[in-house]
Enzyme design. Sequence first.
Site, PDB file in Angstrom:
ATOM      1  N   ASP A  66      -5.816  -2.877  -1.526  1.00 33.50           N
ATOM      2  CA  ASP A  66      -6.608  -2.277  -2.598  1.00 33.50           C
ATOM      3  C   ASP A  66      -6.716  -0.777  -2.320  1.00 33.50           C
ATOM      4  O   ASP A  66      -6.843  -0.384  -1.160  1.00 33.50           O
ATOM      5  CB  ASP A  66      -8.007  -2.924  -2.533  1.00 33.50           C
ATOM      6  CG  ASP A  66      -8.793  -2.815  -3.826  1.00 33.50           C
ATOM      7  OD1 ASP A  66      -8.213  -3.030  -4.894  1.00 33.50           O
ATOM      8  OD2 ASP A  66      -9.995  -2.517  -3.753  1.00 33.50           O
ATOM      9  N   TYR A  68      -8.421   2.863  -1.740  1.00 33.62           N
ATOM     10  CA  TYR A  68      -9.759   3.299  -1.312  1.00 33.62           C
ATOM     11  C   TYR A  68     -10.594   3.585  -2.557  1.00 33.62           C
ATOM     12  O   TYR A  68     -10.099   4.114  -3.552  1.00 33.62           O
ATOM     13  CB  TYR A  68      -9.665   4.558  -0.457  1.00 33.62           C
ATOM     14  CG  TYR A  68      -8.954   4.375   0.859  1.00 33.62           C
ATOM     15  CD1 TYR A  68      -9.412   3.475   1.812  1.00 33.62           C
ATOM     16  CD2 TYR A  68      -7.813   5.128   1.164  1.00 33.62           C
ATOM     17  CE1 TYR A  68      -8.769   3.318   3.030  1.00 33.62           C
ATOM     18  CE2 TYR A  68      -7.160   4.989   2.387  1.00 33.62           C
ATOM     19  CZ  TYR A  68      -7.641   4.074   3.315  1.00 33.62           C
ATOM     20  OH  TYR A  68      -6.999   3.932   4.510  1.00 33.62           O
ATOM     21  N   PHE A  79      -3.137   2.786   2.727  1.00 32.47           N
ATOM     22  CA  PHE A  79      -3.728   3.262   3.982  1.00 32.47           C
ATOM     23  C   PHE A  79      -3.857   4.787   4.066  1.00 32.47           C
ATOM     24  O   PHE A  79      -4.529   5.310   4.944  1.00 32.47           O
ATOM     25  CB  PHE A  79      -2.951   2.747   5.217  1.00 32.47           C
ATOM     26  CG  PHE A  79      -3.008   1.260   5.385  1.00 32.47           C
ATOM     27  CD1 PHE A  79      -4.158   0.640   5.880  1.00 32.47           C
ATOM     28  CD2 PHE A  79      -1.949   0.453   5.019  1.00 32.47           C
ATOM     29  CE1 PHE A  79      -4.232  -0.739   6.021  1.00 32.47           C
ATOM     30  CE2 PHE A  79      -2.004  -0.925   5.158  1.00 32.47           C
ATOM     31  CZ  PHE A  79      -3.151  -1.519   5.658  1.00 32.47           C
ATOM     32  N   HIS A 189      -4.759  -7.492  10.645  1.00 32.23           N
ATOM     33  CA  HIS A 189      -5.038  -6.272   9.871  1.00 32.23           C
ATOM     34  C   HIS A 189      -5.626  -5.204  10.801  1.00 32.23           C
ATOM     35  O   HIS A 189      -6.361  -5.520  11.733  1.00 32.23           O
ATOM     36  CB  HIS A 189      -6.032  -6.599   8.752  1.00 32.23           C
ATOM     37  CG  HIS A 189      -6.143  -5.527   7.721  1.00 32.23           C
ATOM     38  ND1 HIS A 189      -6.953  -4.426   7.881  1.00 32.23           N
ATOM     39  CD2 HIS A 189      -5.528  -5.372   6.523  1.00 32.23           C
ATOM     40  CE1 HIS A 189      -6.823  -3.643   6.816  1.00 32.23           C
ATOM     41  NE2 HIS A 189      -5.971  -4.192   5.978  1.00 32.23           N
TER      42      HIS A 189
END
Length: 227
Positions: A66, A68, A79, A189
């Site tokens: 998703d 930020y 990321f 993760h």
Amino acid sequence: MDVKMEASWKEVLKNEFTKPYFQQIVTFLKTEKAAGKIIYPPGSLIFNAFNQTPFTKLKVVILGQDPYHGEGQAHGLSFSVQNGVKPPPSLVNIFKEIQSDIGIAMPAQYGNLTRWAEQGVLLLNAALTVRANEPFSHAKFGWAEFTDAVIQKISDEKKGVVFLLWGKFAQDKQMLIDETKHFVLKAAHPSPLSAHAGFMGCKHFSKTNELLTKQGIEPIDWKLLTP
């Protein structure tokens, strides 16, 4: 809708843009804007991952979940954060693993990963938009269907791509990848909640470069050049 996207991707994905689910995404985004909702990333950056990493140059896929949802952070690369934004915790852990794995010290105050994208690392989020301050708010409105199609196209039409699947969500996409012709590296993760459970020490950055080099493909220079 005229999707502004790099030419090689536009050709590969042209059939997706006419499908009902994609029209639903467009309608949904227009409805959100009409209701005064703030959406990240800005419209011009929704397809930034594709524009920075042409299909013809793609070597590696790093799958995020998703964008930020804080102001000024998201710019269409998983990321990654925009210039001037301090790296969030997951990205800090990615940087720590890079330093441990290949000895490159990463910048503490800089998390723009565009340099990776320009070298052929597709930084793909499963959802390409989000409502401000509401994580996963756009996840169920067709984006997963689109990005699954992207992964499937890469699997079908490319060879020797290295997929980095971090965490259960990303690993659920493994079924879309033909592992007889591509490489899949899996780990926990990098979030602080799970990084200790197998992300730290995964050595995915050196392993990726080994896999590329064995195929005669230029490895990725993971270093970031701060402005």
